[in-house]
Design an enzyme around this catalytic site. Structure first.
Site, short mmCIF file in Angstrom:
data_model
loop_
_atom_site.label_atom_id
_atom_site.label_comp_id
_atom_site.label_asym_id
_atom_site.label_seq_id
_atom_site.Cartn_x
_atom_site.Cartn_y
_atom_site.Cartn_z
N SER A 221 -33.96 -7.12 60.50
CA SER A 221 -34.84 -6.24 59.73
C SER A 221 -35.43 -5.15 60.64
O SER A 221 -34.67 -4.36 61.22
CB SER A 221 -35.92 -7.09 59.06
OG SER A 221 -36.62 -6.36 58.09
N HIS B 187 -32.70 -12.00 52.69
CA HIS B 187 -32.97 -11.17 53.86
C HIS B 187 -32.91 -11.98 55.15
O HIS B 187 -32.49 -11.47 56.19
CB HIS B 187 -34.35 -10.54 53.68
CG HIS B 187 -34.65 -9.41 54.60
ND1 HIS B 187 -33.82 -8.32 54.76
CD2 HIS B 187 -35.71 -9.18 55.43
CE1 HIS B 187 -34.35 -7.47 55.62
NE2 HIS B 187 -35.49 -7.97 56.06
N GLU C 99 -30.05 -9.92 48.94
CA GLU C 99 -31.21 -9.57 49.75
C GLU C 99 -31.77 -8.21 49.38
O GLU C 99 -31.30 -7.53 48.46
CB GLU C 99 -30.85 -9.64 51.23
CG GLU C 99 -29.93 -8.55 51.72
CD GLU C 99 -30.24 -8.25 53.19
OE1 GLU C 99 -31.22 -7.53 53.43
OE2 GLU C 99 -29.50 -8.75 54.06
#
Length: 304
Positions: free
Chosen positions: A113, A276, A249
């Site tokens: 991320s 995610h 996600e």
């Protein structure tokens, strides 16, 4: 450069603050440095990486970034600290300082991320010491992410619920009902497996950092990350690259595919039933992809 040692090490940055680091399987044939998400998250979903990658004899190093749970947390109500540390460039340079202080070279860099954004920035600024990069669940620009978030919200909520969310966000009123609706998205798209292993009795998120860059939650971007865009630059990344997304996600899969087509030596893979945090949601597939990538690069068999 300082010699590595097994286990936990607190390093002192040149700015005087301290970062928590951990290295497992010191002396492994492959060096992997792990960057967590958030911003303001922590290292914990990397704690099993050395065990999962043991067949490749991977040395795994992880650390908590400044402002995160296990490392120093400056007072970000002080504008001086905001000016010094609350920008992407600081965190990219922090990666390089950690690399130097831990003596890493010819290593792989993985980021989840926000960590995946740092990987892209680091690879563009400091490519010389890298052997390859892994971008896990991160786009190269925020606008496409926000377009996808909008689609997710429209598919998951009624018109009344959407209006309620937007009204709360406009008023900065994140009340109980708002949080309940967002938690539904978290359980479907972020942490699908909801593992007890990385849950805590207290919230470990570095909220000051997270709120400053991201906003209140994963499904809005009202902070400094709004407008971040490296889509016109990633073609300059010349390293072997793995881009890995969960199939269910918050990041748009179309973006991951485009990134893999743009970066000259890149591969795009997806993890079924993964959100995610797909390294947790479907670990067997995630680590199979990761091991295959590392092995292919190490043996000279990597191809896009």
């Amino acid at each position: 450069m300082k010699a590595m040692r097994e286990g936990n090490t607190i390093i002192t940055l040149d700015n005087g603050y301290h970062l928590w680091t951990r290295t497992d399987n010191v002396g492994g044939d492959i060096q992997l440095l792990c960057l967590h998400g958030g911003p303001g998250g922590n290292h914990e979903y990397y704690e099993n990486f050395a065990e999962k990658l043991k067949d490749l004899n991977v040395q795994v190093t992880m650390y908590d970034q400044l402002g995160s749970w296990y490392s120093d947390q400056p007072d970000f109500t002080d504008q001086t600290n905001v000016d010094k540390f609350m920008h992407m460039e600081y965190f990219v340079d922090e990666v390089e300082e950690v690399r130097q202080k831990l003596g890493l070279d010819n290593f792989y860099l993985i980021g989840q991320s926000w960590g995946g954004a740092l990987v892209q920035e680091y690879a563009l600024k400091y490519p010389d010491h890298l052997k390859g990069i892994i971008i896990s669940s991160m786009t190269d620009n925020i606008d496409e992410y926000m377009d996808n978030i909008t689609k997710i919200r429209e598919s998951e909520f009624t018109a009344e619920e959407l209006a309620f969310l937007k009204d709360c966000e406009a008023k900065n009123d994140f009340n109980e009902r708002y949080e309940e609706l967002i938690e539904k998205l978290n359980k479907d798209y972020i942490d699908r497996k909801q593992p007890a292993a990385i849950s805590h009795l207290t919230d470990t998120m570095g909220e000051q950092v997270y709120n400053y860059f991201q906003g209140d939650n994963e499904f809005v971007v009202t902070g400094k990350l709004a407008g971040w865009d490296r889509s016109q630059d990633i073609h300059n990344i010349q390293l072997p690259t793995l881009i890995t997304y969960g199939e269910h996600e918050s990041m748009p899969l179309a973006t991951g595919k485009r990134m893999a087509e743009t970066i000259p030596h890149a591969r795009f893979v997806t993890t079924p039933n993964g959100g995610h945090h797909h390294m947790v949601d479907n670990a067997p597939v995630y680590f199979d992809h990761l091991m295959t990538f590392l092995n292919d690069v190490e043996t000279g068999n990597f191809n896009e």
